[in-house]
Design an enzyme around this catalytic site. Structure first.
Site, mmCIF file in Angstrom:
data_model
loop_
_atom_site.group_PDB
_atom_site.id
_atom_site.type_symbol
_atom_site.label_atom_id
_atom_site.label_comp_id
_atom_site.label_asym_id
_atom_site.label_seq_id
_atom_site.Cartn_x
_atom_site.Cartn_y
_atom_site.Cartn_z
ATOM 1 N N GLY A 155 0.739 -1.221 -0.405
ATOM 2 C CA GLY A 155 -0.317 -0.672 0.432
ATOM 3 C C GLY A 155 0.776 1.005 -0.149
ATOM 4 O O GLY A 155 2.363 1.137 -0.062
ATOM 5 N N TYR B 278 -16.958 3.061 6.400
ATOM 6 C CA TYR B 278 -15.345 2.747 6.477
ATOM 7 C C TYR B 278 -15.004 3.199 7.957
ATOM 8 O O TYR B 278 -14.166 2.414 8.695
ATOM 9 C CB TYR B 278 -14.111 3.299 5.218
ATOM 10 C CG TYR B 278 -13.467 3.785 5.268
ATOM 11 C CD1 TYR B 278 -11.898 2.972 5.502
ATOM 12 C CD2 TYR B 278 -12.705 5.536 5.518
ATOM 13 C CE1 TYR B 278 -10.714 3.350 5.231
ATOM 14 C CE2 TYR B 278 -11.311 5.330 5.876
ATOM 15 C CZ TYR B 278 -10.142 4.163 5.743
ATOM 16 O OH TYR B 278 -9.459 5.654 5.774
HETATM 17 N N1 LIG Z 1 -5.016 7.280 2.199
HETATM 18 C C1 LIG Z 1 -5.692 8.021 3.098
HETATM 19 O O1 LIG Z 1 -5.731 9.029 2.549
HETATM 20 C C2 LIG Z 1 -5.712 7.610 4.401
HETATM 21 C C3 LIG Z 1 -6.197 8.682 5.144
HETATM 22 C C4 LIG Z 1 -6.343 8.771 6.696
HETATM 23 C C5 LIG Z 1 -6.005 7.052 7.107
HETATM 24 N N2 LIG Z 1 -5.720 6.286 6.061
HETATM 25 C C6 LIG Z 1 -5.047 4.936 6.863
HETATM 26 O O2 LIG Z 1 -3.605 4.673 6.498
HETATM 27 C C7 LIG Z 1 -2.887 3.811 6.254
HETATM 28 C C8 LIG Z 1 -2.923 2.961 5.110
HETATM 29 O O3 LIG Z 1 -3.371 3.155 4.376
HETATM 30 P P1 LIG Z 1 -3.197 4.021 2.617
HETATM 31 O O4 LIG Z 1 -2.954 4.815 2.354
HETATM 32 O O5 LIG Z 1 -1.717 3.116 2.493
HETATM 33 O O6 LIG Z 1 -4.064 2.671 1.988
HETATM 34 P P2 LIG Z 1 -3.607 1.411 0.792
HETATM 35 O O7 LIG Z 1 -2.460 2.225 -0.277
HETATM 36 O O8 LIG Z 1 -4.999 1.434 -0.152
HETATM 37 O O9 LIG Z 1 -3.255 0.498 1.465
HETATM 38 C C9 LIG Z 1 -3.703 -0.809 2.186
HETATM 39 C C10 LIG Z 1 -3.408 -1.977 1.596
HETATM 40 O O10 LIG Z 1 -3.678 -3.007 2.069
HETATM 41 C C11 LIG Z 1 -4.220 -4.169 1.828
HETATM 42 N N3 LIG Z 1 -5.583 -4.933 2.622
HETATM 43 C C12 LIG Z 1 -6.348 -5.017 1.904
HETATM 44 N N4 LIG Z 1 -6.724 -5.613 2.578
HETATM 45 C C13 LIG Z 1 -6.011 -6.808 3.350
HETATM 46 C C14 LIG Z 1 -6.474 -7.627 3.408
HETATM 47 N N5 LIG Z 1 -7.095 -8.523 4.062
HETATM 48 N N6 LIG Z 1 -5.480 -8.454 4.039
HETATM 49 C C15 LIG Z 1 -3.311 -7.601 3.996
HETATM 50 N N7 LIG Z 1 -3.948 -6.380 3.606
HETATM 51 C C16 LIG Z 1 -4.423 -5.627 3.037
HETATM 52 C C17 LIG Z 1 -3.960 -3.773 0.398
HETATM 53 O O11 LIG Z 1 -3.636 -4.202 -0.963
HETATM 54 P P3 LIG Z 1 -4.438 -4.549 -2.073
HETATM 55 O O12 LIG Z 1 -4.064 -3.226 -2.709
HETATM 56 O O13 LIG Z 1 -4.502 -5.962 -2.144
HETATM 57 O O14 LIG Z 1 -6.281 -5.271 -0.983
HETATM 58 C C18 LIG Z 1 -2.750 -2.615 0.170
HETATM 59 O O15 LIG Z 1 -1.940 -2.728 0.065
HETATM 60 C C19 LIG Z 1 -4.864 2.680 6.569
HETATM 61 O O16 LIG Z 1 -4.778 2.190 7.649
HETATM 62 C C20 LIG Z 1 -5.893 3.623 5.892
HETATM 63 O O17 LIG Z 1 -7.042 3.766 7.130
HETATM 64 C C21 LIG Z 1 -5.271 6.290 5.239
#
Ligand SMILES: NC(=O)c1ccc[n+]([C@@H]2O[C@H](COP(=O)([O-])OP(=O)(O)OC[C@H]3O[C@@H](n4cnc5c(N)ncnc54)[C@H](OP(=O)(O)O)[C@@H]3O)[C@@H](O)[C@H]2O)c1
Length: 290
Positions: A10, A124
């Protein structure tokens, strides 16, 4: 100190792995290597490993898909973090779990502190809030880090989508009545090691770059930075769009979700840099030579 990172495929997890791997003893799992939906497998695989810190950057992050796939969202975002906390307790390791500004309803007009009441308006947000509570219920000094509007080079986000659109079209637009703070994965990676220490106090911590903006302001600054960095674009300005015009969204989103970083500064003596500086840095590093 041995560190394990989940979610290294991610945006955030990949950045953490990339930034720590040379200097630290790190193992990482992507979705294909460890599925958080298979709780028994998670117990078995992580239970058999030795580590001091477990960082969970894996989550079901598609806000609209969480509305329609609620069981899956609950399993990954709520139940699995509780299991990770149990695993960490058994080996006296520290869990650092990432959560979101979307746990808030967005009714406030001043930055949300860690003490503010969470009241999610999407599934979510709801699933992430239960995940936070499951982690903190384990009472072992675990840390829940809430971040907002995350961007970085490892997976495209809003900023990259805006640059792409501005390369293709002369007119682009973005929502001007929804506010939070863009936060660079590089800055999260830089601040996080201060919380690896097992002795540190647990609880919720907000981290974001400083300041606030709408998506329209974020997009406009992105275009301005591209111009300064010599990145050729067709669009020069970003028109405004109202949140109410986003008809294809399924989930509701908070209109204001700026996170206060006062606690972070009190704990560390450091202050996050301004989001405009972080965005400018990102564009210089990853777009100016393209
Ligand atoms: N992006 C934002 O703007 C944002 C804002 C606030 C908070 N956050 C938080 O920050 C954290 C990181 O988010 P990010 O931005 O890096 O999001 P991301 O790019 O969507 O990364 C999340 C990762 O989790 C993986 N994942 C999904 N389902 C899974 C499962 N069942 N088992 C194992 N891995 C799984 C995804 O893999 P696949 O893609 O292969 O499914 C992806 O690689 C999360 O906790 C998110 O809630 C993000």
């Amino acid at each position: 100190m041995k560190i394990v990172i989940l979610g290294v495929g991610g945006r955030l997890g990949a950045a953490l792995l990339r930034e720590y791997r040379e200097k630290r003893d790190i193992a990482g799992f992507n979705h294909a290597q460890l599925d958080l939906a298979s709780l028994d497998d998670v117990r078995q695989r992580l239970g058999a490993m030795n580590f001091d810190v477990l960082i969970n950057a894996a989550a079901f992050t598609n806000v609209d898909a969480c509305e329609t796939e609620r069981d899956r969202a609950f399993l990954i975002n709520a139940e699995a973090p509780g299991v990770l906390a149990e695993i960490c307790n058994a080996k006296d390791a520290k869990l650092i779990h990432f959560s979101t500004d979307y746990v808030f309803d967005g009714e406030k007009r001043a930055p949300y502190t860690e003490e503010d009441q969470a009241n999610p308006i999407s599934f979510y947000g709801e699933s992430k809030l239960v995940g936070e509570r499951n982690v903190l219920a384990a009472e072992n000094g675990h840390v829940v880090v809430r971040v907002s509007w995350v961007f970085g080079p490892d997976r495209p986000s809003f900023i990259d989508a805006m640059i792409k659109r501005a390369q293709q079209d002369e007119k682009i637009d973005a929502v001007s009545d929804k506010f939070s703070t863009p936060t660079y994965t590089h800055d999260i990676a830089g601040m996080l090691p201060q919380f690896f220490d097992r002795g540190g106090e647990g609880g919720i911590l907000h981290f974001a770059n400083a300041g606030k903006c709408s998506w329209q302001e974020y997009a406009q600054w992105t275009l301005d930075c591209c111009r300064n960095a010599g990145v050729p674009l067709k669009a020069k300005t970003v028109d405004t769009l109202k949140l109410s015009e986003m008809k294809n969204w399924i989930a509701r989103r908070p209109v204001y979700s700026v996170l206060s970083t006062v606690k972070y500064t009190e704990l560390t003596g450091a202050a996050p840099r301004a989001w405009r500086e972080a965005v400018a840095d990102y564009i210089t590093r990853f777009y100016s030579k393209k």
